[in-house]
Design an enzyme around this catalytic site. Structure first.
Site, mmCIF file in Angstrom:
data_model
loop_
_atom_site.group_PDB
_atom_site.id
_atom_site.type_symbol
_atom_site.label_atom_id
_atom_site.label_comp_id
_atom_site.label_asym_id
_atom_site.label_seq_id
_atom_site.Cartn_x
_atom_site.Cartn_y
_atom_site.Cartn_z
ATOM 1 N N GLU A 175 110.623 25.173 -73.248
ATOM 2 C CA GLU A 175 111.930 25.358 -73.894
ATOM 3 C C GLU A 175 113.078 25.361 -72.871
ATOM 4 O OE1 GLU A 175 112.021 27.788 -77.401
ATOM 5 O OE2 GLU A 175 109.872 27.532 -77.672
HETATM 6 N N1 CAA Z 1 124.693 23.481 -79.321
HETATM 7 C C1 CAA Z 1 125.330 22.446 -79.942
HETATM 8 N N2 CAA Z 1 125.554 21.260 -79.343
HETATM 9 C C2 CAA Z 1 125.120 21.131 -78.084
HETATM 10 C C3 CAA Z 1 124.456 22.165 -77.381
HETATM 11 C C4 CAA Z 1 124.248 23.376 -78.062
HETATM 12 N N3 CAA Z 1 123.621 24.400 -77.491
HETATM 13 N N4 CAA Z 1 124.165 21.722 -76.149
HETATM 14 C C5 CAA Z 1 124.625 20.453 -76.055
HETATM 15 N N5 CAA Z 1 125.198 20.111 -77.233
HETATM 16 C C6 CAA Z 1 125.856 18.835 -77.574
HETATM 17 C C7 CAA Z 1 127.094 18.609 -76.725
HETATM 18 O O1 CAA Z 1 128.227 19.212 -77.303
HETATM 19 C C8 CAA Z 1 127.191 17.095 -76.755
HETATM 20 O O2 CAA Z 1 127.718 16.649 -77.966
HETATM 21 P P1 CAA Z 1 129.139 15.844 -78.063
HETATM 22 O O3 CAA Z 1 129.069 14.750 -77.030
HETATM 23 O O4 CAA Z 1 129.171 15.361 -79.455
HETATM 24 O O5 CAA Z 1 130.176 16.854 -77.757
HETATM 25 C C9 CAA Z 1 125.748 16.669 -76.759
HETATM 26 O O6 CAA Z 1 124.989 17.763 -77.274
HETATM 27 C C10 CAA Z 1 125.227 16.242 -75.413
HETATM 28 O O7 CAA Z 1 125.385 17.357 -74.553
HETATM 29 P P2 CAA Z 1 125.271 17.204 -72.981
HETATM 30 O O8 CAA Z 1 126.181 16.138 -72.480
HETATM 31 O O9 CAA Z 1 125.403 18.579 -72.408
HETATM 32 O O10 CAA Z 1 123.763 16.680 -72.816
HETATM 33 P P3 CAA Z 1 122.912 16.419 -71.525
HETATM 34 O O11 CAA Z 1 122.208 15.144 -71.678
HETATM 35 O O12 CAA Z 1 123.754 16.642 -70.290
HETATM 36 O O13 CAA Z 1 121.780 17.567 -71.623
HETATM 37 C C11 CAA Z 1 120.731 19.665 -71.353
HETATM 38 C C12 CAA Z 1 122.021 18.898 -71.662
HETATM 39 C C13 CAA Z 1 121.129 21.136 -71.464
HETATM 40 C C14 CAA Z 1 120.220 19.399 -69.971
HETATM 41 C C15 CAA Z 1 119.672 19.299 -72.427
HETATM 42 O O14 CAA Z 1 119.208 17.990 -72.266
HETATM 43 C C16 CAA Z 1 118.480 20.231 -72.456
HETATM 44 O O15 CAA Z 1 118.562 21.347 -72.979
HETATM 45 N N6 CAA Z 1 117.354 19.776 -71.888
HETATM 46 C C17 CAA Z 1 116.111 20.546 -71.913
HETATM 47 C C18 CAA Z 1 115.317 20.210 -73.111
HETATM 48 C C19 CAA Z 1 114.268 21.234 -73.369
HETATM 49 O O16 CAA Z 1 114.525 22.432 -73.483
HETATM 50 N N7 CAA Z 1 113.043 20.769 -73.503
HETATM 51 C C20 CAA Z 1 111.954 21.626 -73.854
HETATM 52 C C21 CAA Z 1 111.126 20.991 -74.885
HETATM 53 S S1 CAA Z 1 110.834 21.862 -76.354
HETATM 54 C C22 CAA Z 1 109.551 22.929 -76.047
HETATM 55 O O17 CAA Z 1 109.238 23.272 -74.950
HETATM 56 C C23 CAA Z 1 108.923 23.437 -77.279
HETATM 57 C C24 CAA Z 1 107.540 23.920 -77.148
HETATM 58 O O18 CAA Z 1 106.595 23.272 -77.533
HETATM 59 C C25 CAA Z 1 107.304 25.324 -76.670
#
Ligand code: CAA
Length: 380
Positions: free
Chosen positions: A363
């Site tokens: 996550e």
């Molecule tokens: N709430 C709402 N919108 C959000 C948000 C949030 N928390 N975070 C980002 N966004 C939106 C942004 O506003 C943006 O939208 P707009 O362009 O329309 O304004 C869009 O999403 C893109 O945002 P970023 O430019 O910040 O995106 P990014 O490519 O730079 O990535 C990141 C940001 C935080 C690194 C994200 O990619 C991320 O969280 N990566 C990790 C993914 C992850 O947690 N993977 C784990 C897998 S799931 C898992 O583990 C489950 C399991 O089985 C246990």
């Protein structure tokens, strides 16, 4: 400011503690050893209401707040982090996502089965080449009018084999980057959907982690969640809440290992006295207790933010970053307090040390939490 829990919160915590001690503890070592999914235990947790704690009561959920959920997560995780991750993914990623963004039909058909534990859910975002970089995923869902055709591979999916309802994130239009991503409900048994072999893991071995492949899977249009292009935001919003659940899991692992170390220090003797009387051990316990208490405050603050309609991206990411580091540090120290016995399975702490590591990875890795935190604090 009132740090006191309500009577209801105390009751939920006690119920989770009793369940963990009576139902999860027996067999936890064997399930870890054999990589055996806690099927019976998950069924019972469904009956007791732990599988859909925060979901709406009209769909079988408990209608509880996030504070209740993290209290339960901490107690379950003190004993069995493999069982608690099943609870966490089902509650905060799958049920919450569907309850918050699903249509009435989707909630009726899917959520009502997930809240009761009749069916288990999985959240499918990560891919072989896109774990942290969620926008770079390769899975595609091509719009064919009344359905989508889904193709691709998902990796490291918690509940991958035991789940029957999967929330799958896929690109519908790569040109649009993150705005061309959608989330879909996929059912086990849909033609072309295959569950890969179980991963052989270091920790949380009782949970089942699989890769999934989708070969021309026909997904009805009504299974898309939200408006076209909502999938990336759906994943981010859902994961923001999921991180509070994993922070609570990390807290529970740390607290469970600390409690074992403390009890051990009272019975184990060395140099003519119980080892708790040696400062080398007492100071370790003091550090463990202090860091756990700090992590607990951060987890509670994030849960409270979510319950009070505040933005919880920052507090949730900080809670996960800190609690997962505490889980790692405390479990290593708990093994040290146990000495040679700490390295032996029957004392539990070696399993907790292995389990703790995943809380810094899934996550969102610790590095991802730092991205979320630094962007948030530097935004103004
Ligand atoms: N709430 C709402 N919108 C959000 C948000 C949030 N928390 N975070 C980002 N966004 C939106 C942004 O506003 C943006 O939208 P707009 O362009 O329309 O304004 C869009 O999403 C893109 O945002 P970023 O430019 O910040 O995106 P990014 O490519 O730079 O990535 C990141 C940001 C935080 C690194 C994200 O990619 C991320 O969280 N990566 C990790 C993914 C992850 O947690 N993977 C784990 C897998 S799931 C898992 O583990 C489950 C399991 O089985 C246990």
């Amino acid at each position: 400011m009132d740090f006191k829990l309500t009577e209801e919160h105390e009751m939920i915590r006690q119920a989770a503690r009793d369940f963990a001690i009576n139902e999860l503890k027996p067999g936890v070592i064997e399930r870890d050893e054999k990589q055996e999914f806690p099927t019976e235990q998950v069924k019972k947790m469904g009956e007791l209401g732990f599988m859909g704690m925060m979901a709406s009561p009209e769909y079988g959920g408990g209608g509880m707040d996030t504070v209740s959920y993290v209290l339960a997560m901490e107690e379950l995780s003190k004993i069995d982090a493999s069982a608690s991750v099943v609870v966490s993914v089902n509650n905060s990623l799958v049920c919450w996502g569907l309850d918050t963004y699903g249509t009435e039909e989707q909630k009726e058909k899917y959520l009502s089965k997930l809240t009761t534990g009749e069916k288990i859910g999985a959240f499918c975002l990560s891919e072989p080449e896109a774990g942290s970089d969620a926008t770079s995923q390769k899975t595609t869902a091509i719009d064919k009018g009344d359905h989508y055709i889904l193709n691709g591979t998902k990796n490291w999916i918690t509940n991958g084999g035991s789940a029957e309802i999967y929330l799958v994130i896929a690109h519908t239009d790569k040109q649009k980057k993150h705005r061309g991503i959608n989330a879909f409900i996929v059912e086990k048994g849909m033609e072309g959907f295959e569950v890969g072999p179980k991963e052989q893991k270091m920790g949380i071995r009782g949970s089942d982690t699989h890769s999934l492949t989708f070969n021309d899977v026909k997904v009805p249009k009504e299974n898309r969640i939200g408006e076209d292009g909502f999938g990336f935001k759906f994943a981010m919003k859902t994961l923001a809440g999921g991180r509070i659940g994993i922070a609570a899991q990390a807290l529970g692992i740390a607290a469970g290992a600390y409690e074992l170390a403390k009890e051990y220090s009272k019975i184990r003797k060395a140099f003519g006295t119980e080892i708790k009387n040696h400062q080398a051990i007492a100071f370790k316990l003091a550090d463990m207790h202090t860091s756990i208490e700090a992590a607990r405050h951060m987890v509670m603050k994030a849960a409270w933010d979510k319950d009070n309609g505040n933005n919880y991206d920052l507090s949730g990411a900080m809670a996960k970053l800190y609690a997962s580091q505490v889980a790692m540090d405390v479990t290593v120290e708990a093994v040290q307090v146990h000495g040679g016995n700490g390295y032996v399975k029957e004392y539990h702490v070696e399993r907790m040390m292995r389990d703790a590591k995943i809380t810094q990875i899934y996550e969102g890795t610790s590095e991802i939490q730092k991205i979320v935190i630094s962007r948030s604090i530097l935004a103004d």
